[in-house]
Write a protein that holds these residues in place. Structure first.
Motif, PDB file in Angstrom:
ATOM      1  N   THR A  87       0.825  -1.210   0.000  1.00 22.05           N
ATOM      2  CA  THR A  87       0.000   0.000   0.000  1.00 22.05           C
ATOM      3  C   THR A  87       0.861   1.263   0.000  1.00 22.05           C
ATOM      4  N   LEU A  88       2.003   1.229   0.676  1.00 18.53           N
ATOM      5  CA  LEU A  88       2.904   2.398   0.646  1.00 18.53           C
ATOM      6  C   LEU A  88       3.448   2.627  -0.753  1.00 18.53           C
ATOM      7  N   VAL A  89       3.819   1.551  -1.427  1.00 17.89           N
ATOM      8  CA  VAL A  89       4.308   1.701  -2.805  1.00 17.89           C
ATOM      9  C   VAL A  89       3.215   2.258  -3.708  1.00 17.89           C
ATOM     10  N   ILE A  90       2.010   1.737  -3.560  1.00 17.02           N
ATOM     11  CA  ILE A  90       0.891   2.248  -4.362  1.00 17.02           C
ATOM     12  C   ILE A  90       0.652   3.722  -4.046  1.00 17.02           C
ATOM     13  N   GLY A  91       0.764   4.109  -2.755  1.00 22.25           N
ATOM     14  CA  GLY A  91       0.588   5.508  -2.380  1.00 22.25           C
ATOM     15  C   GLY A  91       1.629   6.407  -3.005  1.00 22.25           C
ATOM     16  N   VAL A  92       2.882   5.963  -3.026  1.00 20.86           N
ATOM     17  CA  VAL A  92       3.945   6.781  -3.646  1.00 20.86           C
ATOM     18  C   VAL A  92       3.702   6.928  -5.137  1.00 20.86           C
ATOM     19  N   THR A 143       0.767   9.197  -5.839  1.00 17.87           N
ATOM     20  CA  THR A 143       1.086  10.603  -5.569  1.00 17.87           C
ATOM     21  C   THR A 143       1.890  11.210  -6.699  1.00 17.87           C
ATOM     22  N   LEU A 144       2.870  10.446  -7.221  1.00 12.84           N
ATOM     23  CA  LEU A 144       3.701  10.952  -8.318  1.00 12.84           C
ATOM     24  C   LEU A 144       2.910  11.126  -9.607  1.00 12.84           C
ATOM     25  N   LEU A 145       1.859  10.328  -9.778  1.00 18.90           N
ATOM     26  CA  LEU A 145       1.066  10.422 -11.016  1.00 18.90           C
ATOM     27  C   LEU A 145      -0.046  11.453 -10.942  1.00 18.90           C
ATOM     28  N   MET A 146      -0.310  11.993  -9.762  1.00 20.91           N
ATOM     29  CA  MET A 146      -1.391  12.970  -9.626  1.00 20.91           C
ATOM     30  C   MET A 146      -0.993  14.322 -10.200  1.00 20.91           C
ATOM     31  N   ARG A 160       1.603  27.983  -4.802  1.00 19.26           N
ATOM     32  CA  ARG A 160       2.089  26.614  -4.669  1.00 19.26           C
ATOM     33  C   ARG A 160       0.893  25.678  -4.636  1.00 19.26           C
ATOM     34  N   PRO A 161       1.078  24.459  -5.143  1.00 20.78           N
ATOM     35  CA  PRO A 161      -0.058  23.520  -5.159  1.00 20.78           C
ATOM     36  C   PRO A 161      -0.441  23.079  -3.748  1.00 20.78           C
ATOM     37  N   SER A 162      -1.721  22.833  -3.578  1.00 19.70           N
ATOM     38  CA  SER A 162      -2.233  22.352  -2.297  1.00 19.70           C
ATOM     39  C   SER A 162      -2.245  20.833  -2.203  1.00 19.70           C
ATOM     40  N   SER A 163      -2.196  20.178  -3.345  1.00 19.90           N
ATOM     41  CA  SER A 163      -2.133  18.724  -3.373  1.00 19.90           C
ATOM     42  C   SER A 163      -1.551  18.306  -4.723  1.00 19.90           C
ATOM     43  N   PRO A 164      -0.994  17.098  -4.803  1.00 21.96           N
ATOM     44  CA  PRO A 164      -0.935  16.080  -3.752  1.00 21.96           C
ATOM     45  C   PRO A 164       0.183  16.358  -2.740  1.00 21.96           C
ATOM     46  N   LYS A 165      -0.003  15.856  -1.506  1.00 15.36           N
ATOM     47  CA  LYS A 165       0.996  15.987  -0.457  1.00 15.36           C
ATOM     48  C   LYS A 165       1.492  14.589  -0.106  1.00 15.36           C
TER      49      LYS A 165
END
Length: 724
Positions: free
Chosen positions: A39-44, A47-50, A429-434
């Motif tokens: 799940t951490l890998v999926i989260g990273v 986030t990079l693709l957002m 600055r962007p508000s998301s993704p964080k």
């Protein structure tokens, strides 16, 4: 006694709930680690693709403003609870569809391709044609899409404990986010003003209609009151009203007359009672007789005459003329006193009759007025209904008239209770993704998914893992438990009296000492549900510990299909128990001495064609009786119960059975079925020994087992064979 003690031991072995969770997590640690890492890998990666999003925030102040169309006391009282309702309403109004439509119309978002691109949509949607749909349908669908995007990306955040509210808009364009946020606040103010003007106009129109209707109702209801009172002969002397003009009561002519006559009747009754009391008294003892001057004079004359009569009676005879004269005088005075007393009594009687007559007349009049009052009271029911209706209509008319005048004055003045405190600026600055927040969310999701997976696996795994589960699930007391030991270390640790495994089996031996009324059972069998649960090791360990106490112990390997005891003590299996069961009468030559103190064994011997047939005869019971003549205790290592009849046959010939269950091993239903089979042949179960506690279920094993199978190894699978 043994079951109660085992229950107490079971409750004492129950670990804290957090410790249970920790042990469960350790058992499935690699699975939990893998799920959380995934799940951490999926989260990273997610986030990079957002795409980066920008949030612009405008801050507005909303003051409390109370609008009353009908001024009814208590309906719109300014309380803290209604403040909460007011602000909750305002927060809901900030996310309404009409407000979004107004913002979209004023900013021209319906025809803006940049707005769609700022939300990740294709700008060609505006001009794209859809077969089967008209231009009007396409425009309507496009408007709904724009309004939906606005409502989806606006966020309303009240600042707790204040009148301030933050309205934030998020999109991929920082300039568009700031423009929409500012326009959202200004449009909300404009819509609020429009609602106030519209509500004032609607209120005046509503009140005008209501005033006209109520004016007619007031006249009709007051006429109905007067007309009904006249028909029912209700003459009101005065009316009692409260401060609001409501009629509280009426004082009628009949009521006033009844009140006066009732008072007169009460006075006449009191006078009659008083006259009756005087008339019933004695004539010469009444107050009139006592205070009468005539009676007083006559009594004085009589007293004087009586005194002279008494004086002369002393000197002269009764026939003396002077004496006779005074006697006659006394009789005359007594007659006069009697006449006066009679006259006073007659006067009292006449007074009583007159009071009684007056009372009767007044009572008849009061009864007549009561009848009139009852009829009037029945009529007053409907009269009061008319009166209340008239009072209600009059109050409503007065209240609405006053409110109409107030709205007429205030309607021309627009009051704005909303102001922009801090306009939105273009975010830099962007508000998301964080990344930290997304990783924290991924971590929580991973922990939750891992916990759910482990819970599901734990529910699927039906084995007994903890000592506290033994008695509730199996209904048999717990004799003790043994820890998991690495392969090859069991026998070394059993030789060390200070080792944990030795202490565990010594505790089991102590529990067995309370299993019968004569102490430690002299003959018992050790059984298990399936192979590789630690049955043979338990047999050898118990024999060794009993032998160390000075008792002679004979350990018999009755597991004729898969013998193992001889290998544990480095003995021979050329001849053994199967030879005796097959017909040899002298079994002393098959007894083998061991290096263990006071412990002898009988090996299983050659594998017979049918072990069940050998055990089903009477030779086993005969052997136990003869063996107890030479040894203090006989322990029989029995085959597993599941799938065979050997263990139930052996349990009939001994005092009882020690049942071995591997932690996380056989399913509970299989253990229950095996226990039931032993009980069906009247076998007695002393208790459960839970083995291999504390280790991974898949890594259990003592380094011994049933290496070449029983002929039913396929039933347990490859894992059971590997355990051997």
């Amino acid at each position: 006694m043994i079951e109660q003690q085992a229950a107490q031991n079971s409750r004492g072995l129950l670990p804290p709930i957090l410790l249970q969770y920790w042990h469960t997590a350790l058992r499935w640690r690699w699975l939990v680690t893998g799920i959380i890492a995934g799940t951490l890998v999926i989260g990273v990666v997610a986030t990079l693709l957002m795409a980066p999003l920008y949030t612009a925030k405008v801050q507005v102040q909303i003051d409390r403003q109370q609008k009353q169309v009908t001024k009814v006391e208590g309906l719109d009282a300014q309380t803290s609870s209604q403040d909460v309702e007011f602000y909750a309403t305002q927060y809901a109004l900030l996310k309404t569809r009409p407000l979004a439509e107004r913002v979209a119309s004023e900013l021209g978002l319906y025809k803006s391709g940049a707005f769609l691109e700022a939300h990740g949509l294709d700008a060609d949607i505006i001009t794209k044609k859809v077969p089967g749909k008209s231009e009007a349908q396409l425009r309507g669908g496009h408007k709904r899409l724009v309004v939906g995007l606005l409502l989806q990306n606006i966020a309303i955040s009240p600042i707790r404990g204040s009148k301030l509210v933050d309205a934030s808009y998020t999109s991929r364009s920082p300039e568009l986010s700031a423009a929409i946020a500012n326009k959202w606040a200004s449009s909300f103010i404009a819509l609020s003003m429009d609602r106030q003007f519209a509500s004032t106009a609607d209120a005046r129109k509503f009140l005008e209609e209501r005033l006209t209707s109520l004016q007619d109702k007031v006249g009709q209801s007051e006429r109905a009151v007067i007309l009904y009172g006249s028909n029912a002969d209700i003459v009101n002397l005065d009316q009692i009203r409260d401060g609001d003009g409501r009629t509280l009561g009426n004082r009628t002519l009949v009521g006033a007359s009844l009140e006066q006559l009732s008072q007169a009747l009460n006075a006449a009754t009191a006078a009659r009672i008083e006259a009756q009391a005087r008339a019933g008294g004695g004539g010469d003892t009444t107050a009139e007789a006592t205070s009468s001057a005539t009676l007083a004079g006559l009594r004085q004359q009589r007293a004087s005459a009586a005194a002279e009569y008494a004086k002369l009676s002393v000197q002269f005879e009764p026939e003396f003329p002077a004496v006779k004269q005074y006697a006659e005088q006394i009789r005359s005075i007594d007659a006069a006193i009697a006449r006066e007393t009679s006259r006073i009594s007659a006067a009292r009687t006449r007074e009583y009759r007159e009071a009684q007559k007056r009372e009767s007349e007044l009572k008849a009049k009061v009864d007549q007025l009561k009848g009139d009052m009852d009829r009037q009271n029945r009529a007053n029911i409907q009269y009061n209904i008319y009166q209340r209706e008239a009072d209600t209509n009059r109050q409503l008319y007065d209240a609405l008239l006053q409110r109409y005048k107030e709205i007429g004055v205030a309607g021309s003045v627009g009051v704005n209770n909303i102001a922009i405190v801090e306009p939105a600026i273009v975010p830099d600055r962007p508000s998301s993704p964080k990344m930290p927040i997304n990783l924290a969310i991924a971590l929580l999701l991973g922990i939750g998914l891992a916990a759910a997976t482990v819970f599901a696996l734990e529910q699927i795994d039906e084995g007994i893992r903890e000592p506290s589960q033994v008695e509730p699930l199996l209904g048999v007391p717990l004799l003790g438990m043994t820890p998991a030991v690495a392969d090859g270390n069991l026998y070394e640790e059993l030789r060390d009296p200070k080792s944990h495994i030795f202490d565990a089996y010594f505790s089991i031996r102590s529990s067995l000492a309370f299993a019968t009324n004569h102490g430690l059972p002299r003959s018992f069998a050790v059984v298990s549900t399936r192979p590789a649960e630690g049955k043979s090791s338990t047999s050898l360990a118990l024999a060794q510990i009993i032998g160390r106490t000075g008792k002679r112990v004979l350990l018999v390997d009755a597991d004729l299909r898969s013998p193992s005891i001889h290998a544990m003590v480095e003995g021979s299996n050329e001849v053994g128990f199967s030879n005796y069961l097959a017909g040899e009468n002298d079994w002393s030559h098959i007894v083998q001495e061991t290096s263990l103190k006071n412990v002898s064994i009988i090996a299983a011997g050659p594998v017979p064609p049918s072990a069940a047939e050998l055990l089903s005869g009477d030779r086993l019971s005969q052997f136990v009786k003869e063996g107890l003549g030479q040894f203090d205790h006989i322990l029989i290592d029995s085959p597993p119960v599941l799938g065979m009849t050997d263990a139930p046959l052996i349990s009939k010939s001994v005092e009882g059975v020690v049942y071995v269950v591997q932690a996380g091993g056989a399913a509970v239903r299989g253990v229950k079925a095996s226990i039931q089979r032993i009980r069906q042949v009247n076998g007695h179960i002393f208790g459960i020994v839970l083995t291999k506690v504390g280790g991974d279920a898949k890594g259990y094993g003592y380094g011994y087992g049933y290496g070449y199978g029983y002929g039913y190894g396929q039933r347990y699978g490859e894992e059971d064979e590997a355990r051997g």
